[in-house]
Design an enzyme around this catalytic site. Sequence first.
Site, PDB file in Angstrom:
ATOM      1  N   ASP A 188       7.463  -7.807 -11.818  1.00 35.42           N
ATOM      2  CA  ASP A 188       7.854  -7.827 -10.409  1.00 35.42           C
ATOM      3  C   ASP A 188       9.335  -7.504 -10.342  1.00 35.42           C
ATOM      4  O   ASP A 188       9.961  -7.191 -11.368  1.00 35.42           O
ATOM      5  CB  ASP A 188       7.527  -9.197  -9.767  1.00 35.42           C
ATOM      6  N   HIS A 199       7.719  -3.480  -5.937  1.00 39.95           N
ATOM      7  CA  HIS A 199       8.032  -4.657  -6.765  1.00 39.95           C
ATOM      8  C   HIS A 199       8.400  -4.238  -8.190  1.00 39.95           C
ATOM      9  O   HIS A 199       7.946  -4.845  -9.170  1.00 39.95           O
ATOM     10  CB  HIS A 199       6.860  -5.640  -6.765  1.00 39.95           C
ATOM     11  N   GLU A 256       3.091  -4.255  -0.681  1.00 41.99           N
ATOM     12  CA  GLU A 256       4.483  -4.264  -0.222  1.00 41.99           C
ATOM     13  C   GLU A 256       5.325  -3.137  -0.844  1.00 41.99           C
ATOM     14  O   GLU A 256       6.330  -3.390  -1.502  1.00 41.99           O
ATOM     15  CB  GLU A 256       5.099  -5.634  -0.523  1.00 41.99           C
TER      16      GLU A 256
END
Length: 483
Positions: free
Chosen positions: A137, A205, A269
């Site tokens: 991440d 990420h 995202e």
Amino acid sequence: MKKTEHIALVPQPARVEAGEGSYTCTLPPKVAERIDPSITGNEAYHLTVKPDGITISASSDTGIFHGRQTLRQLLMTGTEGSQCLLPCVEISDSPRFPWRGFMLDCSRHFYLPKFIKKMLDVCALHHLNVFHWHLSDDQGWRFPVDGYPKLIEVGSKRVNPHYPNTAEPKHWESGFYTEDDIRDIVAYAAERHILVIPEVDLPGHTSAALAAYPELGCTGGPYEVEIRYGVMDDILCAGNDAIFDFIEAVFSTLARLFPGPYVHIGGDEAPTTRWEACPKCRARMKALGLSLPRQLQHWLTARFAAMLAKHGKTAVCWDEVLEDSDKATADTALPKNITIMYWRSWLGAKPALQAVEQGLPLVMTPCNHGSYLNFSQTHDPGDAGSHPECSTLHDSYTIPLYYPGMTDEQKKLVRGGQGNLWGELINNDKNAEYLLFPRLCALAEVLWTEESLQNYDDFQKRLQTHLPRLDTLGVLYCRSVEE
Ligand SMILES: [Zn+2]
């Protein structure tokens, strides 16, 4: 069918019949285990406790293992010193869903292998069978990749914003799993019939990877392993072919270390801000004839899934990969075999329906309704939790696994669900345990137990017998149950 108060098992078995008398022995008990091909279901088992002995039957080793876990629960309750006293009982059991998972975010919080093994063992006791291992991440890259040493040298380390002058970071901020660590954890899970699914989050990420290899981003950096939390604009450059060399190295490393059929490739995202301004990404869009920047993500997802397929693996993706997927071209159509993991608010559950309408298998992890275990589990502002929202034990027990309006055929595509523990604000293992339990017990029950046998009041009663088992295992849990 006669249920008995004395058999306080979590999850609730499908059939429990109390027999006459009890079985007493000095530990360890002698258990006859039999493979019986007539028992339907790979994970199903029969467990019989009679005054003259204990028998576990199943059609597979996995079924025998689940029978042993139920016996383990009985022994944990019925043992004093070296003596055990078990009530006679006959149990027939099988799971409701084949995917009963838990996820640890080992990027934001680097858990040591010892803690992961402890959790695997507790999860096995609850008949959970999938460990989703979030390994990369923005805040840390946690495994070595052949040919990309800076992922470890740079990407696995971050500074402590609270103690920036501390020479040595806390163990949970920086670190990585060696190949030996990974093999050891995968083997430990396999002994407990738990499938390990590694996740590398792509194309968003990825700050930790970009900090190590800035040429993989649209702007070229510089980038840092993030100490902020949230959604970052800097993601992999979709116009740069070098990202495919990088990802091929990542996938071949994962394929070598993880024998299971799945690799989770994230997909959540991923803002298109950088892509929209990047000459390479714009050129890629033009070459592919794409009108929307989001279609670049579809194109990447399709390529990543095809690359994984060459390694014999199937992709699991967060549900954002479905956004605008109705505008697919030949180059951007999502593969038909990816599994979708739904994570967003239950109130906005359209992607869950979208997945099954496209015939894609679905795993449910609705964030605000029982699945995200980093949410506080009570409304007490003094309670632990790394998110301002609350998700109670009752929410976990009533996690929505089917979307209203799903047809019976579509419901068959729902493979199960998970408890996910994101690690942004978790700074010690006990905090993690407190957030996981007893909500993970509730999730384990609803994922294993037939819906007709689920009863929250009864679960709460059985939990009073079950919690001391967690005490025995040294697991911290929240005692404040809130509706
Ligand atoms: Zn770019």
